[in-house]
Design an enzyme around this catalytic site. Structure first.
Site, PDB file in Angstrom:
ATOM      1  N   LYS A 279       0.857  -1.246   0.200  1.00 23.75           N
ATOM      2  CA  LYS A 279      -0.073  -0.062   0.113  1.00 23.75           C
ATOM      3  C   LYS A 279       1.023   1.373   0.073  1.00 23.75           C
ATOM      4  O   LYS A 279       2.044   1.137   0.163  1.00 23.75           O
ATOM      5  CB  LYS A 279      -0.863  -0.075   1.145  1.00 23.75           C
ATOM      6  CG  LYS A 279      -2.036  -1.123   1.223  1.00 23.75           C
ATOM      7  CD  LYS A 279      -2.999  -0.987   2.264  1.00 23.75           C
ATOM      8  CE  LYS A 279      -4.013  -2.301   2.228  1.00 23.75           C
ATOM      9  NZ  LYS A 279      -5.011  -1.924   3.487  1.00 23.75           N
TER      10      LYS A 279
ATOM     11  N   TYR B 200     -12.369  -2.319  -3.632  1.00 32.53           N
ATOM     12  CA  TYR B 200     -13.054  -2.419  -2.267  1.00 32.53           C
ATOM     13  C   TYR B 200     -14.578  -2.225  -2.341  1.00 32.53           C
ATOM     14  O   TYR B 200     -14.857  -2.180  -1.178  1.00 32.53           O
ATOM     15  CB  TYR B 200     -12.396  -1.373  -1.350  1.00 32.53           C
ATOM     16  CG  TYR B 200     -10.816  -1.794  -0.946  1.00 32.53           C
ATOM     17  CD1 TYR B 200     -10.562  -2.968  -0.273  1.00 32.53           C
ATOM     18  CD2 TYR B 200      -9.756  -1.164  -1.209  1.00 32.53           C
ATOM     19  CE1 TYR B 200      -9.395  -3.572   0.315  1.00 32.53           C
ATOM     20  CE2 TYR B 200      -8.459  -1.500  -0.408  1.00 32.53           C
ATOM     21  CZ  TYR B 200      -8.159  -2.645   0.110  1.00 32.53           C
ATOM     22  OH  TYR B 200      -6.910  -2.940   0.774  1.00 32.53           O
TER      23      TYR B 200
ATOM     24  N   PHE C 128     -15.701   3.466   6.959  1.00 27.38           N
ATOM     25  CA  PHE C 128     -14.341   3.844   6.693  1.00 27.38           C
ATOM     26  C   PHE C 128     -14.060   3.791   5.447  1.00 27.38           C
ATOM     27  O   PHE C 128     -12.741   4.012   4.869  1.00 27.38           O
ATOM     28  CB  PHE C 128     -13.348   2.976   7.720  1.00 27.38           C
ATOM     29  CG  PHE C 128     -13.675   1.207   7.229  1.00 27.38           C
ATOM     30  CD1 PHE C 128     -13.183   0.811   6.220  1.00 27.38           C
ATOM     31  CD2 PHE C 128     -14.376   0.504   8.248  1.00 27.38           C
ATOM     32  CE1 PHE C 128     -13.374  -0.669   5.959  1.00 27.38           C
ATOM     33  CE2 PHE C 128     -14.597  -0.797   7.873  1.00 27.38           C
ATOM     34  CZ  PHE C 128     -13.811  -1.448   6.902  1.00 27.38           C
TER      35      PHE C 128
ATOM     36  N   ARG D 156      -1.742 -14.272   4.328  1.00 30.99           N
ATOM     37  CA  ARG D 156      -2.567 -13.680   5.236  1.00 30.99           C
ATOM     38  C   ARG D 156      -1.719 -13.939   6.520  1.00 30.99           C
ATOM     39  O   ARG D 156      -1.727 -12.998   7.433  1.00 30.99           O
ATOM     40  CB  ARG D 156      -4.052 -14.299   5.444  1.00 30.99           C
ATOM     41  CG  ARG D 156      -4.814 -14.035   4.201  1.00 30.99           C
ATOM     42  CD  ARG D 156      -5.298 -12.804   3.994  1.00 30.99           C
ATOM     43  NE  ARG D 156      -5.873 -12.021   5.279  1.00 30.99           N
ATOM     44  CZ  ARG D 156      -6.711 -11.000   5.096  1.00 30.99           C
ATOM     45  NH1 ARG D 156      -6.933 -10.072   4.116  1.00 30.99           N
ATOM     46  NH2 ARG D 156      -7.466 -10.498   6.166  1.00 30.99           N
TER      47      ARG D 156
ATOM     48  N   THR E 231      -5.338  -7.093  10.544  1.00 28.98           N
ATOM     49  CA  THR E 231      -5.596  -5.827  10.055  1.00 28.98           C
ATOM     50  C   THR E 231      -5.181  -4.506  10.777  1.00 28.98           C
ATOM     51  O   THR E 231      -4.676  -3.523  10.278  1.00 28.98           O
ATOM     52  CB  THR E 231      -7.182  -5.533   9.918  1.00 28.98           C
ATOM     53  OG1 THR E 231      -7.708  -6.859   9.150  1.00 28.98           O
ATOM     54  CG2 THR E 231      -7.424  -4.432   8.942  1.00 28.98           C
TER      55      THR E 231
ATOM     56  N   ARG F 115       2.791  -6.313   9.151  1.00 32.69           N
ATOM     57  CA  ARG F 115       2.060  -5.240   9.726  1.00 32.69           C
ATOM     58  C   ARG F 115       2.436  -4.994  10.942  1.00 32.69           C
ATOM     59  O   ARG F 115       2.549  -3.480  11.115  1.00 32.69           O
ATOM     60  CB  ARG F 115       0.548  -5.402   9.685  1.00 32.69           C
ATOM     61  CG  ARG F 115      -0.200  -5.409   8.353  1.00 32.69           C
ATOM     62  CD  ARG F 115      -1.670  -5.919   8.344  1.00 32.69           C
ATOM     63  NE  ARG F 115      -2.319  -5.457   7.072  1.00 32.69           N
ATOM     64  CZ  ARG F 115      -3.452  -5.909   6.633  1.00 32.69           C
ATOM     65  NH1 ARG F 115      -3.828  -6.981   7.273  1.00 32.69           N
ATOM     66  NH2 ARG F 115      -4.075  -5.662   5.664  1.00 32.69           N
TER      67      ARG F 115
ATOM     68  N   ASN G 127      -1.957   0.273   6.726  1.00 34.27           N
ATOM     69  CA  ASN G 127      -1.465  -1.025   7.267  1.00 34.27           C
ATOM     70  C   ASN G 127      -0.697  -1.640   6.269  1.00 34.27           C
ATOM     71  O   ASN G 127      -0.725  -3.210   6.293  1.00 34.27           O
ATOM     72  CB  ASN G 127      -2.530  -1.574   7.888  1.00 34.27           C
ATOM     73  CG  ASN G 127      -3.781  -2.023   6.798  1.00 34.27           C
ATOM     74  OD1 ASN G 127      -3.411  -1.705   5.609  1.00 34.27           O
ATOM     75  ND2 ASN G 127      -4.820  -2.881   7.218  1.00 34.27           N
TER      76      ASN G 127
ATOM     77  N   HIS H 103      -2.227  -5.324   1.304  1.00 35.99           N
ATOM     78  CA  HIS H 103      -3.318  -5.969   1.183  1.00 35.99           C
ATOM     79  C   HIS H 103      -3.137  -7.438   0.857  1.00 35.99           C
ATOM     80  O   HIS H 103      -2.144  -7.738   0.178  1.00 35.99           O
ATOM     81  CB  HIS H 103      -4.209  -5.226   0.183  1.00 35.99           C
ATOM     82  CG  HIS H 103      -5.450  -6.330  -0.477  1.00 35.99           C
ATOM     83  ND1 HIS H 103      -6.528  -6.347   0.131  1.00 35.99           N
ATOM     84  CD2 HIS H 103      -5.564  -7.080  -1.338  1.00 35.99           C
ATOM     85  CE1 HIS H 103      -7.325  -7.302  -0.359  1.00 35.99           C
ATOM     86  NE2 HIS H 103      -6.632  -8.017  -1.681  1.00 35.99           N
TER      87      HIS H 103
ATOM     88  N   GLU I 171      -9.465 -10.666  -8.039  1.00 34.45           N
ATOM     89  CA  GLU I 171      -8.356  -9.613  -7.576  1.00 34.45           C
ATOM     90  C   GLU I 171      -7.422  -9.625  -8.831  1.00 34.45           C
ATOM     91  O   GLU I 171      -7.147  -8.719  -9.391  1.00 34.45           O
ATOM     92  CB  GLU I 171      -8.130  -9.623  -6.134  1.00 34.45           C
ATOM     93  CG  GLU I 171      -9.029  -9.381  -5.208  1.00 34.45           C
ATOM     94  CD  GLU I 171      -8.747  -9.268  -3.923  1.00 34.45           C
ATOM     95  OE1 GLU I 171      -7.559  -9.523  -3.517  1.00 34.45           O
ATOM     96  OE2 GLU I 171      -9.671  -8.946  -2.919  1.00 34.45           O
TER      97      GLU I 171
END
Ligand code: ATP
Ligand code: MG
Length: 137
Positions: free
Chosen positions: A9, A49, A57, A85, A91, A102, A112, A115, A126
């Site tokens: 990100k 998203y 948010f 993950r 998150t 993270r 964070n 993704h 995706e």
């Protein structure tokens, strides 16, 4: 072989930790099958998203994702979705296990760092969103 989508990100790209994050993947048995740096448009981020469109948010999430370039990858390996993950951590970086991406590189639940697709089915969609077949090797 299973594939999943990863996005480094804007916060992590701006910090200059693309290489350090890729090392986490490659050191843990995930191969980089495709990669590109790009600037998401507002429409890109809203579509990507869309599942969160009703969340309070959502606007902040979209603003953050277009605040600078991202680095998008297809990761490939055994159990790639779940492995990614695990490497990412929770998150909210304050809840992320020590040693996760993270925990080590993210500042807040908004910024964070990464993704990762949350199911194999979502991963396939995706990946199609970002890459054509001839970019995935
Ligand atoms: P990502 O989809 O970015 O990999 P995730 O799967 O861990 O993250 P999601 O529940 O899909 O988490 O949320 C997408 C993004 O929306 C999160 O990365 C985070 O930046 C933001 N977000 C999620 N929950 C909250 C919240 N309660 N408050 C603020 N932002 C949130
Ligand atoms: Mg998610």
């Amino acid at each position: 072989m299973e594939q999943t989508l990863s996005i480094i990100k804007p916060d992590a790209v701006a910090k200059g930790v693309i290489g350090k994050i890729i090392d986490r993947f490659e050191s843990n048995g995930l191969r980089i099958a495709a990669a590109k740096k790009m600037q998401l448009s507002r429409a890109d981020a809203e579509a990507f998203y869309a599942v969160h469109a009703a969340r309070p948010f959502f606007n902040d999430l979209v603003e953050f994702m277009i605040s600078g370039p991202v680095f998008v990858m297809v990761l490939e390996g055994k159990g790639a979705m779940a492995k990614n993950r695990d490497l990412m951590g929770a998150t909210n970086p304050q809840e992320a296990e020590p040693g996760t991406i993270r925990a080590d590189f993210a500042d807040s639940i908004d910024a964070n760092a990464v993704h990762g697709s949350d199911s194999v089915e979502n991963a396939a969609n995706e990946i199609k969103f970002f890459f054509s077949g001839r970019e995935i090797l």
